[in-house]
Scaffold this motif. Structure first.
Motif, PDB file in Angstrom:
ATOM      1  N   VAL A  21      -6.463   0.499 -11.964  1.00  0.00           N
ATOM      2  CA  VAL A  21      -7.212  -0.518 -12.708  1.00  0.00           C
ATOM      3  C   VAL A  21      -7.079  -1.828 -11.951  1.00  0.00           C
ATOM      4  CG1 VAL A  21      -7.440  -1.755 -14.896  1.00  0.00           C
ATOM      5  CG2 VAL A  21      -6.747   0.655 -14.885  1.00  0.00           C
ATOM      6  N   PHE A  22      -8.201  -2.533 -11.757  1.00  0.00           N
ATOM      7  CA  PHE A  22      -8.215  -3.746 -10.948  1.00  0.00           C
ATOM      8  C   PHE A  22      -9.309  -4.676 -11.442  1.00  0.00           C
ATOM      9  CE2 PHE A  22     -10.616  -0.331  -9.136  1.00  0.00           C
ATOM     10  CZ  PHE A  22     -11.861  -0.900  -8.865  1.00  0.00           C
ATOM     11  N   LYS A  23      -9.274  -5.918 -10.960  1.00  0.00           N
ATOM     12  CA  LYS A  23     -10.278  -6.890 -11.352  1.00  0.00           C
ATOM     13  C   LYS A  23     -11.139  -7.231 -10.133  1.00  0.00           C
ATOM     14  CE  LYS A  23      -9.160 -10.172 -14.196  1.00  0.00           C
ATOM     15  NZ  LYS A  23      -8.628 -11.426 -14.762  1.00  0.00           N
ATOM     16  N   ILE A  47      -3.196  -5.348  -9.938  1.00  0.00           N
ATOM     17  CA  ILE A  47      -3.776  -4.012 -10.024  1.00  0.00           C
ATOM     18  C   ILE A  47      -2.702  -3.099 -10.600  1.00  0.00           C
ATOM     19  CG2 ILE A  47      -5.448  -4.315  -8.165  1.00  0.00           C
ATOM     20  CD1 ILE A  47      -3.625  -2.733  -6.351  1.00  0.00           C
ATOM     21  N   ARG A  48      -3.128  -2.151 -11.423  1.00  0.00           N
ATOM     22  CA  ARG A  48      -2.211  -1.178 -12.022  1.00  0.00           C
ATOM     23  C   ARG A  48      -2.512   0.182 -11.431  1.00  0.00           C
ATOM     24  NH1 ARG A  48      -4.302  -3.216 -16.808  1.00  0.00           N
ATOM     25  NH2 ARG A  48      -4.812  -1.114 -17.480  1.00  0.00           N
ATOM     26  N   ILE A  49      -1.462   0.828 -10.969  1.00  0.00           N
ATOM     27  CA  ILE A  49      -1.598   2.172 -10.415  1.00  0.00           C
ATOM     28  C   ILE A  49      -0.724   3.090 -11.241  1.00  0.00           C
ATOM     29  CG2 ILE A  49      -1.233   3.642  -8.406  1.00  0.00           C
ATOM     30  CD1 ILE A  49      -1.689   1.063  -6.706  1.00  0.00           C
ATOM     31  N   LYS A  50      -1.374   4.068 -11.882  1.00  0.00           N
ATOM     32  CA  LYS A  50      -0.643   5.030 -12.713  1.00  0.00           C
ATOM     33  C   LYS A  50      -0.548   6.354 -11.980  1.00  0.00           C
ATOM     34  CE  LYS A  50      -1.928   3.025 -17.113  1.00  0.00           C
ATOM     35  NZ  LYS A  50      -2.408   3.260 -18.472  1.00  0.00           N
ATOM     36  N   THR A  51       0.666   6.915 -11.973  1.00  0.00           N
ATOM     37  CA  THR A  51       0.889   8.252 -11.447  1.00  0.00           C
ATOM     38  C   THR A  51       1.262   9.151 -12.618  1.00  0.00           C
ATOM     39  OG1 THR A  51       3.235   7.898 -11.010  1.00  0.00           O
ATOM     40  CG2 THR A  51       1.696   7.315  -9.231  1.00  0.00           C
ATOM     41  N   GLU A  52       1.594  10.384 -12.333  1.00  0.00           N
ATOM     42  CA  GLU A  52       1.983  11.329 -13.382  1.00  0.00           C
ATOM     43  C   GLU A  52       3.206  10.840 -14.157  1.00  0.00           C
ATOM     44  OE1 GLU A  52       0.955  14.642 -15.384  1.00  0.00           O
ATOM     45  OE2 GLU A  52       0.095  14.327 -13.399  1.00  0.00           O
ATOM     46  N   LEU A  58       0.907  -4.341  -9.006  1.00  0.00           N
ATOM     47  CA  LEU A  58       0.934  -5.117  -7.772  1.00  0.00           C
ATOM     48  C   LEU A  58      -0.076  -6.244  -7.880  1.00  0.00           C
ATOM     49  CD1 LEU A  58       0.857  -2.153  -5.227  1.00  0.00           C
ATOM     50  CD2 LEU A  58       2.840  -3.522  -5.833  1.00  0.00           C
ATOM     51  N   LYS A  59       0.145  -7.315  -7.141  1.00  0.00           N
ATOM     52  CA  LYS A  59      -0.836  -8.403  -7.077  1.00  0.00           C
ATOM     53  C   LYS A  59      -1.528  -8.320  -5.723  1.00  0.00           C
ATOM     54  CE  LYS A  59      -0.363 -12.498  -8.961  1.00  0.00           C
ATOM     55  NZ  LYS A  59      -1.534 -12.512  -9.811  1.00  0.00           N
ATOM     56  N   GLY A  81       1.794  -7.478  -3.180  1.00  0.00           N
ATOM     57  CA  GLY A  81       3.216  -7.456  -3.504  1.00  0.00           C
ATOM     58  C   GLY A  81       3.420  -7.450  -4.995  1.00  0.00           C
ATOM     59  N   LYS A  82       4.674  -7.518  -5.389  1.00  0.00           N
ATOM     60  CA  LYS A  82       5.001  -7.597  -6.808  1.00  0.00           C
ATOM     61  C   LYS A  82       4.524  -8.952  -7.346  1.00  0.00           C
ATOM     62  CE  LYS A  82       7.387  -3.771  -6.969  1.00  0.00           C
ATOM     63  NZ  LYS A  82       6.949  -2.644  -7.731  1.00  0.00           N
ATOM     64  N   PRO A  83       3.992  -8.995  -8.556  1.00  0.00           N
ATOM     65  CA  PRO A  83       3.487 -10.268  -9.101  1.00  0.00           C
ATOM     66  C   PRO A  83       4.527 -11.386  -9.091  1.00  0.00           C
ATOM     67  CG  PRO A  83       2.762  -8.444 -10.467  1.00  0.00           C
ATOM     68  CD  PRO A  83       3.736  -7.875  -9.462  1.00  0.00           C
TER      69      PRO A  83
END
Length: 94
Positions: A21-23, A47-52, A58-59, A81-83
């Motif tokens: 998910v991203f903008k 951005i959100r990255i979902k795994t199992e 991350l920003k 990097g990390k927000p």
């Protein structure tokens, strides 16, 4: 789905992502596995990255996203990097 985030300084890869998910400059959107091809201009945002088993946030600092429709997503960005690693006053949320 494979995600590769490329900056001039490093590459971050995810080999088993389920959702990203991203903008963009047009608004927020998400990518699932085997999504129709897309090229999008990214905004300065998380951005959100979902795994199992987990979710990582991350920003990214501007850039472009390319989804090829075959389970590959490439993000080209100035920095990632990390927000909490970014100065909140340097980049305004768009």
């Amino acid at each position: 789905m494979k995600i590769k985030i490329v900056t001039p300084y490093k590459i971050i890869e995810y080999k088993d992502a389920k959702l990203m998910v991203f903008k963009t400059v047009e608004g927020e959107m998400g990518v699932l596995d085997k999504r129709a091809p897309i090229i999008a201009k990214l905004a300065v945002s998380d951005i959100r990255i979902k795994t199992e088993t987990s979710e990582e946030i991350l920003k990214v600092i501007d850039g472009f996203l390319h989804c090829d429709g075959e389970s590959n997503v490439i993000v080209l960005t100035e920095d990632v990097g990390k927000p909490q690693d970014f100065d909140p006053h340097k980049f305004s949320e768009q």
